[in-house]
Structure formats: structure tokens, C-alpha cells
Scaffold this active site. Structure first.
Site, PDB file in Angstrom:
ATOM      1  N   GLY A 211      52.505  30.840  69.813  1.00 29.50           N
ATOM      2  CA  GLY A 211      52.420  29.870  70.932  1.00 29.50           C
ATOM      3  C   GLY A 211      52.806  28.462  70.185  1.00 29.50           C
ATOM      4  O   GLY A 211      52.317  27.444  70.696  1.00 29.50           O
ATOM      5  N   LYS A 212      53.347  28.571  68.961  1.00 26.85           N
ATOM      6  CA  LYS A 212      53.834  27.074  68.552  1.00 26.85           C
ATOM      7  C   LYS A 212      54.613  26.152  69.600  1.00 26.85           C
ATOM      8  O   LYS A 212      54.280  24.950  69.838  1.00 26.85           O
ATOM      9  CB  LYS A 212      54.682  27.198  67.354  1.00 26.85           C
ATOM     10  CG  LYS A 212      54.022  28.029  66.197  1.00 26.85           C
ATOM     11  CD  LYS A 212      54.914  28.100  64.916  1.00 26.85           C
ATOM     12  CE  LYS A 212      56.330  28.679  65.267  1.00 26.85           C
ATOM     13  NZ  LYS A 212      55.869  30.113  65.496  1.00 26.85           N
ATOM     14  N   THR A 213      55.654  26.835  70.238  1.00 26.95           N
ATOM     15  CA  THR A 213      56.307  26.099  71.047  1.00 26.95           C
ATOM     16  C   THR A 213      55.614  25.470  72.360  1.00 26.95           C
ATOM     17  O   THR A 213      55.667  24.399  72.595  1.00 26.95           O
ATOM     18  CB  THR A 213      57.852  26.920  71.557  1.00 26.95           C
ATOM     19  OG1 THR A 213      58.475  27.244  70.464  1.00 26.95           O
ATOM     20  CG2 THR A 213      58.497  26.027  72.371  1.00 26.95           C
ATOM     21  N   SER A 214      54.836  26.523  72.854  1.00 26.63           N
ATOM     22  CA  SER A 214      54.142  26.019  74.188  1.00 26.63           C
ATOM     23  C   SER A 214      53.083  24.953  73.802  1.00 26.63           C
ATOM     24  O   SER A 214      52.823  24.094  74.503  1.00 26.63           O
ATOM     25  CB  SER A 214      53.272  27.124  74.894  1.00 26.63           C
ATOM     26  OG  SER A 214      52.615  27.847  73.645  1.00 26.63           O
TER      27      SER A 214
ATOM     28  N   GLY B 276      55.397  34.150  67.162  1.00 27.42           N
ATOM     29  CA  GLY B 276      54.700  34.614  68.409  1.00 27.42           C
ATOM     30  C   GLY B 276      53.097  34.037  68.572  1.00 27.42           C
ATOM     31  O   GLY B 276      52.658  34.483  69.752  1.00 27.42           O
TER      32      GLY B 276
ATOM     33  N   ASP C 202      63.716  25.185  64.544  1.00 27.01           N
ATOM     34  CA  ASP C 202      63.575  26.659  64.502  1.00 27.01           C
ATOM     35  C   ASP C 202      65.143  27.082  64.991  1.00 27.01           C
ATOM     36  O   ASP C 202      65.660  27.012  66.245  1.00 27.01           O
ATOM     37  CB  ASP C 202      62.677  27.386  65.521  1.00 27.01           C
ATOM     38  CG  ASP C 202      62.616  28.864  65.376  1.00 27.01           C
ATOM     39  OD1 ASP C 202      63.380  29.430  64.819  1.00 27.01           O
ATOM     40  OD2 ASP C 202      61.640  29.339  65.982  1.00 27.01           O
TER      41      ASP C 202
ATOM     42  N   THR D 224      60.467  34.528  77.445  1.00 29.91           N
ATOM     43  CA  THR D 224      61.187  34.097  76.100  1.00 29.91           C
ATOM     44  C   THR D 224      61.319  35.268  75.206  1.00 29.91           C
ATOM     45  O   THR D 224      62.540  35.219  74.661  1.00 29.91           O
ATOM     46  CB  THR D 224      60.208  32.983  75.516  1.00 29.91           C
ATOM     47  OG1 THR D 224      60.143  31.942  76.303  1.00 29.91           O
ATOM     48  CG2 THR D 224      60.992  32.662  73.910  1.00 29.91           C
TER      49      THR D 224
END
Length: 593
Positions: A22-25, A20, A47, A506
Site C-alpha cells: 500500500g505504498k502508493t495509496s 503490495g 516505480d 490495480t
């Protein structure tokens, strides 16, 4: 923003951190920025609960796909289950029509366990990392990884499997014959070398300005260093600085962020650092991700305000659970949505009713002590706190198998068993057995389980029968708690599942997918809990108001399309830690609207 990271990026970049944060963004924004500068970039999610599709706005598969609107950028997901199916067929396929059907079925059965899922996904990961043919057309390969605990395991696997193959003299394992793996050994060693080479690889630790997230990043920095991954960088996402002195929640959030940054753990203080401010918009879609790097918001269409749906106070839901007198409570959802905090609050409330309560976690990144404010794992009255420790339960499991299944075996047979138990998969089997044992304890009191982030938890539940077989294969017998696990999880009079999410696209869509999987397994969630809602908090700061307005359509989606029952927990001015702080999550003023 991310300009420091973008100045001298190496070929391989790994983004990891607490769920949560913000790794993906940040990984996606970095990939887009590099492609916009003329680089060829491959963005890969490792992931199991990947939300890369939603962030980029397209459907991804296990093969690279061009990202529309971003020349030079391709993206893909490593799907563990699909990888396992392909791996099984590579092993079994040559024997079809050659061996008897019963022999082929036996091989398929041996390859049906969770160990096969792990090694298959790991195989694809190392191919991208170490096989030049797989990625030679790209200037950069960016990995958006699972939350920290699982990333550490992923990054340690090349060395773990290489050591296992090196020391295995009998050629057998929990994933069948090792001849195929031995052929890959050079690639595994190359993967280890690449991870340790600071000129080719950087590990980007993503965090929020929050003591728990920063503490986990610090622990990860230490453990990654022990694996030889020394080239690390820190990104602190969601740094909030209020512009409204009359908004007490905004002032508190800004002060908490400033205090967390001022007390940055020593393991992180010397790392090169980038900061990303808390955005008024959601960094989803190509314009939003480009704006994250540029620091200017994209053109946004104002969403009309939707009234917050009626909710049930969280305290009422817990009271209904308490009436049973015993049973299992699971908090489940995407990493970073507040499962641990809510599990602790529920456990404290059940204990306040006079019940005996065990609060424990299957999450490798557990921080129950920090949430409870105990710090030393101590218990409080009728509340007992524990963690399923992989090292401890693995040692116990190995000793138990050798003492029982290994008793009376001839020396050669015992050597096969001992070698099998040295496999990296043994830890997964041991944790599963302990999970089943913990669930069984809820037959005479309450057990509250803070589960691991969604993808890992689903693999655990989906693999129940596979683990059932694997425990029986290694141990000779299947413990009764493993036999009874699925029946207990599907019994609504025994198990209450709270699906925890945030009022954002998400987390909600991933929670909906989680619920669909649970229902396919025969498990009906007791309720949804939407945590940290600004729409329910009465904010006036412009950034927070913009984010609150963006929540309302997602809250309506949960109420009308997903949840049979819904509890709404507002963002609190003070962090809900310690017994007093946790009690605020269930107070009538904050439990619903």
C-alpha cells in the site's frame, strides 16, 4: 490513521516497502491531506511499474500535472524509458550534422544499454531531490518508490555514482563519456546530503501486519541506516480486527495480524508508528484516499454480485507442466501478489511428481526460505533452492571478464576495462547474465523462477538485446546462454509464464499491461492465477464481505477480457508456508471453484 505522520512532515518524504503493502495509496493519501491543509505538494512515482495514475484517477507524465479536485497538489511519473530517450538525445544531438553518420550511430549504440536507462532515471530523481530550482515552488516533495530492494538501490545511487566519478581517471564508462556526469557531481553530492539530513527527509517504511513484510521492512531499516538515512517512520497498513466471531477466516486473519504486531522486529520497535485499518473500500480515487486519512468510508455504490467465472484448478495447470518433464516456469506480476509463495508451491508440486526442480529468484527482496520454512537455504530431496545474489554474481562476472577479455591487454587498455567494471551498472549486467544462465539450466530439468516485481522484470526482458550488446562490449564474447535467452523465453514448449495477480483493480490492470508487453515480446502466458480471493473463501465478517463483493467484477474482467486460462486461489485461514501449507494452495478444495 496517518495523523502522526502528518503532524510534523519534513520537506522530503519517501514511501517504500515490500510490493503490495500500500505504498502508493498511503503516499497519495498523505499528499492529499497535506494539500488539503494548504501546502504545495509534488507527488512523484519512481516505480517503473507505477500505478499512481490509477490510484489518483488521471493520466500522468514526466512533467508535474495538477490533480483535479485537490488544489495545491501536483503529481508526475519518472518514466525510465522516456528519461533514457531524452538523455540519449542530449548526448547525441550536438553531434548530428557535425560528425559522420557512422560516428553518431556508434554513440547511439553505446547509449542503448540498460545502464543508460538507470542513469537517466537517476538523473531526474536527483534533480528533484537536490536542485532547488526544480522544486522550490513546493513545500513538500513526496516520492512513491519501487519495492524495497529497488528503492535501496535507487537511494544508494547518488553515493555510488559520485564515488565512481571521483575515482574514474580515464573518462569512459558503460554510458559513454563521463564529462556530462562530472558536471552533475555537485548535484549528486547534494542529493546524498539531503537524504542523510533528518530535518529535511523522512523515510516512511510501509508494511502489512505480516511477518514477511515486517521482516523486509526491518532489513530495509538497517540498510537505509547504513546509507545514512536515519530519520525513519513506520506505517502498518491493512490492520484487521474482526467483528464476527463466527467467521473462522476472519478470526484467523485477525489473530495473524495481532501476532505479527506483537512480534514486531526490534529494528522497527523504536520507530514512530501509524496504523491504517483494513478498509471495506478500495482506496482509489480522491474520495477514497481522503477517506483513508479521515477513517470514514466514502459514499459507495453497491456493485451487483457477479458469479465467479469457471476456473481451472491450479493443480491441473501444474500437472500439465509436469508432463513436459523439464522446462522453465516463471511467476510474474506486481509486487505483493504472492509470486514467491506460488512459485514455491509449484516447485514443491513438481518435485512431488519425482522431477528434479531448481527453485530460485531474481527478486532482490527474496524470501523463499521463509516461505518454504527451511530458514537456512537447505534443499529438500529433489528440490533445490537458491537466489541470484547480486554481490556474488557481480564478483564472479568481474573476475571472468578480467580473466578473459582482460587477458593479454596492455596496461592502459586493462585499466580502462577495470574502471568500466567499477561502474554501478556492472551489477545489473552480471545479474542479467546469471538470469540467462539459470534459464539455460532448464534444458534437462525444471527451473521455477520467482521473478522480481513487474517493472523490474519488464526492464530485464525488454533490455535483453541491450544487455546482449553490453555483455559483448565488456566481455568480448556473448555467452551462448545469453544468445539463446529470447528464443527460450518465447518457446511455449520450454517456458510457462503464470501471471499472478490479486482480485483488485490495480494488480489486475497492471497484470493486463504485463501480458500485453509479454505478447509484444512473443511470450504467451500459460495462465493467470488470481490469488487470495475472499469471494472464493465463503466469508461472513462485514468488512471481508464488502471486500469480497468488490472482487467479483474484477474476477469477471479477468475471465472475459484477459486470461485464456484462469486459476482462482482463495484466501486461506493459515498462512501458506512450509511444505504442508504450500500444498493447500494446490489441493482440490482450494485450487478453483
Amino acid at each position: 490513521m496517518l495523523h502522526g505522520l502528518l503532524d510534523t512532515p519534513p520537506r522530503f518524504l519517501f514511501f517504500t516497502g515490500k510490493g503490495g503493502v500500500g505504498k502508493t495509496s498511503t503516499a497519495s493519501a498523505t499528499a492529499i491531506a497535506l494539500a488539503d491543509r494548504g501546502h504545495r505538494v509534488l507527488l512523484v512515482s519512481t516505480d517503473p511499474a507505477s500505478n499512481l495514475d490509477e490510484v489518483l484517477g488521471l493520466s500522468l507524465a514526466s512533467a508535474p500535472r495538477q490533480v483535479p479536485g485537490v488544489p495545491g497538489l501536483e503529481a508526475m511519473n519518472i518514466d525510465p524509458m522516456a528519461a533514457a530517450a531524452a538523455y540519449r538525445e542530449r548526448v547525441v544531438g550536438p553531434y548530428r550534422g557535425v560528425l559522420p553518420a557512422s560516428a553518431v550511430a556508434s554513440i547511439e549504440e553505446q547509449l542503448s544499454g540498460a545502464c543508460t536507462v538507470e542513469i537517466a532515471a537517476f538523473d531526474e530523481f536527483t534533480a528533484l531531490l537536490a536542485d532547488p530550482v526544480a522544486t522550490d515552488v513546493y513545500d513538500h516533495v513526496i516520492f512513491d518508490t519501487a519495492p524495497t530492494g529497488h528503492t535501496l538501490r535507487l537511494l544508494s545511487l547518488p553515493e555510488a555514482w559520485t564515488d565512481f566519478i571521483d575515482t574514474n581517471t580515464l573518462g569512459t564508462s558503460c554510458i559513454g563519456p563521463l564529462s556530462g556526469l562530472s558536471n552533475q557531481q555537485d548535484r549528486y553530492r547534494a542529493a546524498v546530503a539531503t537524504l542523510a539530513d533528518g530535518t529535511r527527509t523522512v523515510l516512511v517504511l510501509v508494511s502489512r501486519p505480516d511477518p514477511l513484510a515486517l521482516g523486509e521492512a526491518a532489513r530495509a531499516a538497517t540498510e537505509l541506516g547504513a546509507l545514512g538515512i536515519a530519520n525513519q517512520r513506520l506505517v502498518i497498513n491493512g490492520v484487521f480486527r474482526s467483528t464476527d466471531p463466527d467467521d473462522p477466516l476472519a478470526a484467523s486473519l485477525a489473530a495473524r495480524a495481532a501476532a505479527a504486531l506483537a512480534a514486531l522486529p526490534s529494528e522497527l520497535s523504536d520507530l514512530a508508528r501509524d496504523e491504517v485499518p483494513l478498509l471495506a473500500w478500495s482506496p482509489v480515487g480522491i474520495p477514497g484516499l481522503r477517506a483513508l486519512v479521515a477513517g470514514t468510508p466514502p459514499a459507495l455504490v453497491a456493485e451487483p454480485a457477479v458469479p465467479v467465472a469457471d476456473t481451472i484448478p491450479l493443480a491441473v495447470l501444474v500437472d500439465q507442466v509436469a508432463e513436459r518433464g523439464r522446462g522453465l516456469v516463471l511467476t510474474m506480476g506486481k509486487g505483493g501478489v504472492g509470486k514467491t509463495t506460488l512459485a514455491a508451491a509449484i516447485a514443491v508440486e513438481l518435485a512431488s511428481h519425482g522431477h528434479e526442480v531448481d527453485l530460485t529468484t531474481t527478486d532482490p527482496a527474496a524470501h523463499l526460505d521463509a516461505v518454504l520454512g527451511t530458514g537456512d537455504g537447505s534443499d529438500s530431496g529433489s528440490l533445490r533452492v537458491s537466489r541470484i545474489d547480486p554481490d556474488r554474481v557481480t564478483a564472479d562476472y568481474v573476475a571472468d571478464v578480467l580473466a578473459n577479455a582482460g587477458a593479454g591487454l596492455e596496461a592502459s587498455a586493462r585499466a580502462v576495462l577495470e574502471e568500466d567494471l567499477r561502474s554501478p551498472c556492472t551489477a545489473e549486467i552480471a545479474v542479467f547474465r546469471e538470469f540467462a544462465r539459470t534459464v539455460a539450466e532448464a534444458t534437462d530439468h525444471f527451473v521455477v523462477l520467482d521473478t522480481a516485481p513487474t517493472g523490474h522484470t519488464l526492464l530485464l526482458l525488454d533490455a535483453a538485446r541491450a544487455y546482449h550488446r553490453e555483455v559483448g562490449r565488456q566481455g568480448g564474447t556473448v555467452p551462448p546462454e545469453v544468445e539463446a535467452l529470447l528464443d527460450r523465453l518465447t518457446d511455449p514448449d520450454f517456458t510457462s509464464v503464470f501471471v499472478v495477480t490479486l482480485p483488485e483493480a490495480t494488480p489486475i490492470h497492471e497484470a493486463a499491461a504485463l501480458q500485453a508487453d509479454l505478447r509484444r515480446a512473443g511470450i504467451e502466458p500459460a495462465a493467470w492465477v488470481v490469488n487470495q480471493s475472499l469471494a472464493a473463501a465463503g466469508v461472513t465478517d462485514p468488512v471481508l464481505v464488502a471486500r469480497a463483493n468488490g472482487e467479483t467484477r474484477y474476477l469477471d474482467e479477468v475471465a472475459t477480457r484477459h486470461a485464456l486460462r484462469l486459476a482462482l486461489v482463495p484466501m486461506l485461514a493459515e498462512a501458506p508456508t512450509g511444505l504442508d501449507g504450500l500444498s493447500h494452495l494446490l489441493s482440490p478444495a482450494t485450487a478453483g471453484t
